[in-house]
Design an enzyme around this catalytic site. Sequence first.
Site, PDB file in Angstrom:
ATOM      1  N   HIS A 207       0.845  -1.202   0.000  1.00 32.71           N
ATOM      2  CA  HIS A 207       0.000   0.000   0.000  1.00 32.71           C
ATOM      3  C   HIS A 207       0.883   1.256   0.000  1.00 32.71           C
ATOM      4  O   HIS A 207       1.903   1.295   0.672  1.00 32.71           O
ATOM      5  CB  HIS A 207      -0.877  -0.027   1.251  1.00 32.71           C
ATOM      6  N   CYS A 245      -3.501   2.314  -4.465  1.00 30.91           N
ATOM      7  CA  CYS A 245      -4.562   3.104  -3.825  1.00 30.91           C
ATOM      8  C   CYS A 245      -4.619   4.470  -4.508  1.00 30.91           C
ATOM      9  O   CYS A 245      -3.699   5.281  -4.354  1.00 30.91           O
ATOM     10  CB  CYS A 245      -4.282   3.229  -2.332  1.00 30.91           C
ATOM     11  N   HIS A 274      -7.310  -0.064  -4.448  1.00 27.21           N
ATOM     12  CA  HIS A 274      -8.218   0.712  -3.589  1.00 27.21           C
ATOM     13  C   HIS A 274      -8.635   1.911  -4.431  1.00 27.21           C
ATOM     14  O   HIS A 274      -7.777   2.694  -4.841  1.00 27.21           O
ATOM     15  CB  HIS A 274      -7.497   1.244  -2.350  1.00 27.21           C
ATOM     16  N   ASP A 319     -12.779   2.490  -1.869  1.00 25.10           N
ATOM     17  CA  ASP A 319     -12.067   2.862  -0.648  1.00 25.10           C
ATOM     18  C   ASP A 319     -12.777   4.024   0.007  1.00 25.10           C
ATOM     19  O   ASP A 319     -13.567   4.714  -0.636  1.00 25.10           O
ATOM     20  CB  ASP A 319     -10.632   3.230  -1.025  1.00 25.10           C
ATOM     21  N   HIS A 320     -12.448   4.275   1.231  1.00 20.87           N
ATOM     22  CA  HIS A 320     -13.045   5.348   2.039  1.00 20.87           C
ATOM     23  C   HIS A 320     -14.268   6.018   1.417  1.00 20.87           C
ATOM     24  O   HIS A 320     -14.261   6.360   0.246  1.00 20.87           O
ATOM     25  CB  HIS A 320     -12.021   6.475   2.287  1.00 20.87           C
ATOM     26  N   TYR A 338     -15.088   4.561   6.859  1.00 21.67           N
ATOM     27  CA  TYR A 338     -15.577   3.216   6.529  1.00 21.67           C
ATOM     28  C   TYR A 338     -17.052   3.019   6.869  1.00 21.67           C
ATOM     29  O   TYR A 338     -17.457   1.973   7.372  1.00 21.67           O
ATOM     30  CB  TYR A 338     -14.699   2.152   7.202  1.00 21.67           C
TER      31      TYR A 338
HETATM   32  C1  DNO Z   1      -6.456   2.946   5.244  1.00 17.88           C
HETATM   33  C2  DNO Z   1      -6.082   1.706   4.525  1.00 17.88           C
HETATM   34  C3  DNO Z   1      -4.752   1.222   5.000  1.00 17.88           C
HETATM   35  C4  DNO Z   1      -4.236  -0.009   4.292  1.00 17.88           C
HETATM   36  C5  DNO Z   1      -2.956  -0.491   4.913  1.00 17.88           C
HETATM   37  C6  DNO Z   1      -2.465  -1.783   4.352  1.00 17.88           C
HETATM   38  O1  DNO Z   1      -7.562   3.333   5.276  1.00 17.88           O
HETATM   39  O2  DNO Z   1      -6.163   1.847   3.178  1.00 17.88           O
HETATM   40  O3  DNO Z   1      -4.887   0.953   6.369  1.00 17.88           O
HETATM   41  O4  DNO Z   1      -5.162  -1.019   4.328  1.00 17.88           O
HETATM   42  O5  DNO Z   1      -1.967   0.475   4.756  1.00 17.88           O
HETATM   43  O6  DNO Z   1      -1.561  -2.301   5.257  1.00 17.88           O
END
Ligand code: DNO
Length: 365
Positions: A207, A245, A274, A319-320, A338
């Site tokens: 990541h 990401c 992500h 993601d988020h 989340y």
């Molecule tokens: C945050 C996530 C991270 C990710 C980690 C992987 O919101 O995207 O916590 O999962 O960095 O280890």
Amino acid sequence: MKMTFRWYGSKADPIPLKYVKQIPGMTGLMGLLDKAAGVTWEEDEIKALVDEVHAAGLEFEVVESVNVHEDIKTGLPARDEYIENYIKSIRNLAKYGVKVIIYNFMPVFDWLRTDLARVIPEDGSNSLYFDEKDLGAMGPLEIVKKTAEDSKGFTLPGWEPERLALLEQTLKQYEGMTPDMLRKNYKYFLDAVIPVCEEVGVKMACHPDDPAWPIFGLPRIAHDQEGYDKIVKLHDSPSNTVCLCTGSLGSNPDNDIPAIIRHFGSMNRIGAMHVRNVKYLGHHHFREAAHLSSTGDLDMYEIMKAIYDTCPDTYVRPDHGRMIWEEADGMRQARPGYGLYDRALGAAYLNGLWEAIDKEEKAKK
Ligand code: DNO
């Protein structure tokens, strides 16, 4: 593309798994166990989690946040023992069908925001927010205290209490460490774990730094294409991959996200995606946005097209999300970033883009 959802397990996640299953097009999870860095993920706990997910009609092929102990990142003698534990976790996860392990090699902070619930004036929802000016005024210990207070009692990924308790000591471990020294320790780790991954058919997916630049003078090495080029070369293997990401890398407008996806996708080095949108507010100043391209600064069509063209079989998760529909004012419980609704909307939107791209491409043939 396999559309997946981050889920924290029934004890820690207020979102019932059946809700996840009800999101259209959802195939499985990017799940995790609430484990401290360095501790082995044991077979019985993995089995319990995987069985629960399968019973809900979802797949469990990707895990997140199998965290790397700071002693590995800083190259302390105890690292060999922690690497052994990590290898046991890889073997145990592979046994229960896991194909991708998402982790990071960020010193101390997994991700950082200066505000976990900044109100978006246009619609009254809120989202995660970062302004480097506020960070400078606070310093690492203060920002950690504020984040813990603002987290609504949830343990945030990468902000486990065990890690925070050692914060001052951990920050000291990094004094004088350069990016090259961090990369040397990273190679030591990859040289030990990647052969095991090859043997058991698992990909490690790194990541990015979030936000995508160095903070507090700490060495950070995963925030642009050049940095990732070095990482994939540290141990050249199809098991050494990127968790791309878009929102982390995309916090820096100099990163051309579709181009970076095409670069690593065509090398077969994207283990997972992500997908998140960001809105730029100034230099090192941004907030997270809804997934829709027009509400942020990333072009989601181009992002999905790059995935379609270069790594169409990869795992994607919305993601988020913003906090909406009463998640924002605490009437519904939600972990910052989340909540259920905006991520579900994001998944539906990304699936819609995918369908359109697929039809267009098939019509061309
Ligand atoms: C945050 C996530 C991270 C990710 C980690 C992987 O919101 O995207 O916590 O999962 O960095 O280890």
